[in-house]
Design a protein around this motif. Structure first.
Motif, short mmCIF file in Angstrom:
data_model
loop_
_atom_site.label_atom_id
_atom_site.label_comp_id
_atom_site.label_asym_id
_atom_site.label_seq_id
_atom_site.Cartn_x
_atom_site.Cartn_y
_atom_site.Cartn_z
N HIS A 1 0.84 -1.20 0.00
CA HIS A 1 0.00 0.00 0.00
C HIS A 1 0.87 1.25 0.00
O HIS A 1 0.59 2.22 -0.73
CB HIS A 1 -0.91 0.00 1.23
N TRP A 2 1.94 1.23 0.79
CA TRP A 2 2.87 2.35 0.83
C TRP A 2 3.47 2.62 -0.55
O TRP A 2 3.58 3.76 -0.99
CB TRP A 2 3.97 2.03 1.85
N ARG A 3 3.79 1.54 -1.24
CA ARG A 3 4.41 1.66 -2.56
C ARG A 3 3.43 2.11 -3.64
O ARG A 3 3.75 2.99 -4.46
CB ARG A 3 5.01 0.31 -2.96
N ASP A 4 2.22 1.55 -3.64
CA ASP A 4 1.33 1.70 -4.79
C ASP A 4 0.17 2.67 -4.59
O ASP A 4 -0.34 3.23 -5.57
CB ASP A 4 0.74 0.33 -5.17
N ARG A 5 -0.28 2.85 -3.35
CA ARG A 5 -1.51 3.61 -3.16
C ARG A 5 -1.38 4.81 -2.20
O ARG A 5 -2.19 5.74 -2.28
CB ARG A 5 -2.62 2.67 -2.66
N PHE A 6 -0.42 4.78 -1.32
CA PHE A 6 -0.26 5.90 -0.39
C PHE A 6 0.16 7.16 -1.15
O PHE A 6 1.09 7.15 -1.96
CB PHE A 6 0.78 5.56 0.67
N ASP A 7 -0.54 8.26 -0.92
CA ASP A 7 -0.30 9.51 -1.64
C ASP A 7 0.48 10.48 -0.75
O ASP A 7 -0.11 11.27 -0.01
CB ASP A 7 -1.64 10.12 -2.07
N TRP A 8 1.81 10.41 -0.83
CA TRP A 8 2.63 11.30 -0.01
C TRP A 8 2.37 12.77 -0.37
O TRP A 8 2.30 13.63 0.52
CB TRP A 8 4.11 11.00 -0.16
N ARG A 9 2.21 13.05 -1.64
CA ARG A 9 2.01 14.45 -2.04
C ARG A 9 0.76 15.05 -1.41
O ARG A 9 0.74 16.22 -1.03
CB ARG A 9 1.93 14.55 -3.57
N ALA A 10 -0.28 14.25 -1.27
CA ALA A 10 -1.51 14.74 -0.62
C ALA A 10 -1.24 15.03 0.86
O ALA A 10 -1.70 16.05 1.40
CB ALA A 10 -2.64 13.74 -0.78
N GLN A 11 -0.51 14.14 1.51
CA GLN A 11 -0.19 14.35 2.92
C GLN A 11 0.74 15.54 3.10
O GLN A 11 0.58 16.35 4.03
CB GLN A 11 0.45 13.09 3.51
N GLU A 12 1.70 15.67 2.21
CA GLU A 12 2.64 16.80 2.26
C GLU A 12 1.89 18.12 2.12
O GLU A 12 2.16 19.10 2.85
CB GLU A 12 3.67 16.65 1.14
N ALA A 13 0.92 18.16 1.20
CA ALA A 13 0.14 19.38 1.00
C ALA A 13 -0.65 19.73 2.25
O ALA A 13 -0.75 20.91 2.63
CB ALA A 13 -0.80 19.22 -0.21
N ARG A 14 -1.23 18.71 2.91
CA ARG A 14 -1.99 18.98 4.14
C ARG A 14 -1.07 19.50 5.23
O ARG A 14 -1.42 20.42 5.97
CB ARG A 14 -2.70 17.71 4.59
N ASN B 1 1.67 21.13 4.85
CA ASN B 1 2.13 22.46 4.49
C ASN B 1 1.05 23.53 4.65
O ASN B 1 1.34 24.72 4.51
CB ASN B 1 2.68 22.48 3.07
N GLU B 2 -0.17 23.12 4.96
CA GLU B 2 -1.20 24.10 5.31
C GLU B 2 -0.93 24.72 6.67
O GLU B 2 -1.48 25.78 7.01
CB GLU B 2 -2.58 23.44 5.29
N LEU B 3 -0.10 24.06 7.48
CA LEU B 3 0.27 24.56 8.80
C LEU B 3 1.46 25.51 8.69
O LEU B 3 2.27 25.39 7.76
CB LEU B 3 0.63 23.39 9.72
N PRO B 4 1.60 26.43 9.63
CA PRO B 4 2.76 27.33 9.63
C PRO B 4 3.98 26.64 10.26
O PRO B 4 4.01 26.40 11.47
CB PRO B 4 2.30 28.52 10.47
N HIS B 5 4.95 26.29 9.44
CA HIS B 5 6.18 25.63 9.87
C HIS B 5 7.31 26.66 9.95
O HIS B 5 7.40 27.58 9.13
CB HIS B 5 6.59 24.54 8.87
N PHE B 6 8.22 26.41 10.91
CA PHE B 6 9.37 27.29 11.08
C PHE B 6 10.58 26.46 11.48
O PHE B 6 10.45 25.32 11.95
CB PHE B 6 9.08 28.34 12.17
N VAL B 7 11.76 27.06 11.31
CA VAL B 7 12.99 26.47 11.84
C VAL B 7 13.80 27.57 12.50
O VAL B 7 13.73 28.75 12.10
CB VAL B 7 13.84 25.77 10.75
N THR B 8 14.56 27.19 13.51
CA THR B 8 15.51 28.08 14.15
C THR B 8 16.69 27.24 14.59
O THR B 8 16.59 26.01 14.66
CB THR B 8 14.87 28.83 15.34
#
Length: 413
Positions: free
Chosen positions: A56-69, A71-78
């Motif tokens: 499922h990880w290889r063929d059906r899991f949509d990383w790009r969809a999860q990544e987009a969700r 990235n809707e949050l405010p991320h920071f680094v310091t």
């Protein structure tokens, strides 16, 4: 602590197409072992359970969809003392909201707390009260996720606690609330020592007896605590292999976790399978398949198996020294104050720990929290027990955890 660089920079998650292609290729080329008939899960997660997840990880899991969700949050680094710290920072729109630091554990990530953000920052929209609103700060601990390990020494939980306090300083939060789970619980317990007077109150989930310590005596325990003690003793005898390996030979383990996504998948999924609540037959039932594979993907893409293993190695060295000193101080005082939420005398000598803020614990159905062992001096002002969920309540039962946080933090400033 050297804080020469106080810059806080926006951050965006951007996993390359090459990294995604490499993951799928490695999954497709997996050389699978066989299952031994009749062994079930007694020797680890079986191929019959893991292979469908890998496919499922290889063929059906949509990383790009999860990544987009994400990235809707405010991320920071310091950067603190040469270590890059990633964090999510969501401010509440409610005037007077208090800041709350949320610290994850292993084998988890900042993703663990996603379902808490809405109810905590905007409680009215989720059936709560405006006065419960908080700003949330959710770091990736050093060696986890997007806080890549900069070098040795960042498994020291005191050092990490100091870095977390520094992040709050840079955000302008002089005083703050703190919640943690697993490794995060240990860091939360140390925050009042490294940032005296700044921590308003603390809350942890599932405090457990020292996993490399002695078995828990069943004598005199009520039925609920006896069940937890029996689970701890069974875990100590048969479930702590991952901990012994990471606490002694993290580098040797790291080759498999870094080279094989299936090894990383098995290493994490087994723990979610064993530690989630009894009401869910499978880990993916407890937290959702996408959330599970998002967590594993973060470890894979950031080489987190290697870095978190080294962080755990160093953390366990500090934990064992701290436990030994606290036990020694307790014996000198007659044993009545040993261990517990207050931490005791961390130096084993004349140094006295600063006053501790109000502390609370929540215990869920799969936890191994025997209060007589982990809190002999009743340092926890509140101790709440639940009949469902397990080691990851922010994902398994966010409603219960949010209610506990609202209740204990109510009116504390």
């Amino acid at each position: 602590m050297d804080t020469h660089s106080h810059d806080i920079r926006p951050f965006r998650i951007e996993i390359s197409d090459d990294a995604l292609d490499d993951l799928r290729r490695r999954l497709a080329l997996t050389r699978w072992p066989a299952d031994l008939d009749g062994t079930g899960t007694s020797r680890g997660i079986p191929v019959s359970s893991l292979r469908p997840l890998a496919e499922h990880w290889r063929d059906r899991f949509d990383w790009r969809a999860q990544e987009a969700r994400l990235n809707e949050l405010p991320h920071f680094v310091t950067e603190v003392d040469g270590q890059s710290i990633h964090f999510v920072h969501v401010r509440s729109a409610v005037a007077g909201a208090r800041p709350l630091l949320l610290l994850h554990g292993w084998p988890s990530s900042f993703v663990e707390f996603l379902d808490l953000i809405g109810p905590l920052t905007d409680p009215v929209a989720h059936g709560g009260r405006e006065e419960d609103a908080v700003h949330v700060v959710i770091p990736s601990l050093p060696g986890y996720g997007f806080s890549p390990l900069s070098g040795a020494g960042w498994g020291d939980l005191f050092r990490v606690a100091g870095a977390m306090a520094e992040v709050m300083t840079r955000l302008g939060y002089d005083r703050f609330l703190a919640h943690g789970t697993d490794v995060g619980s240990g860091i939360v317990g140390m925050l009042p020592m490294v940032a005296p007077g700044r921590v308003i109150a603390t809350h942890v989930t599932g405090p457990s007896p020292f996993p490399l310590g002695p078995a828990v005596s069943l004598e005199g325990l009520d039925d609920a605590d006896r069940g937890r003690a029996e689970r701890f003793n069974a875990f100590r005898d048969d479930g702590a292999g991952y901990l012994h390996i990471q606490a002694t030979r993290p580098q040797t383990l790291s080759y498999g976790l870094t080279d094989s996504p299936v090894a990383q998948l098995a290493w994490i999924v087994e723990k979610f399978q064993e530690w989630t609540g009894p009401e869910s037959a499978l880990a993916e039932d407890a937290i959702g398949l996408d959330r599970l594979l998002t967590t594993v993907s973060l470890y894979w893409f950031t080489v987190g198996g290697w870095s978190s293993a080294h962080a755990m190695y160093e953390g366990m060295q500090v934990y064992q020294r701290f436990a030994a000193m606290a036990a020694g101080a307790g014996e000198e005082a007659g044993g009545a104050e040993a261990g517990g939420a207050s931490g005791g005398d961390a130096s084993g000598g004349g140094w006295e720990a600063p006053p501790t803020p109000p502390a609370a614990a929540s215990v869920f159905a799969a936890d191994m929290s025997v209060r007589r062992v982990v809190d002999p001096a009743s340092a926890f002002e509140s101790w709440t027990e639940h009949d469902r969920a397990g080691h990851f309540p922010a994902m398994e039962a966010p409603d219960l955890l949010v209610a506990d946080l609202h209740r204990f933090f109510d009116g504390r400033r």
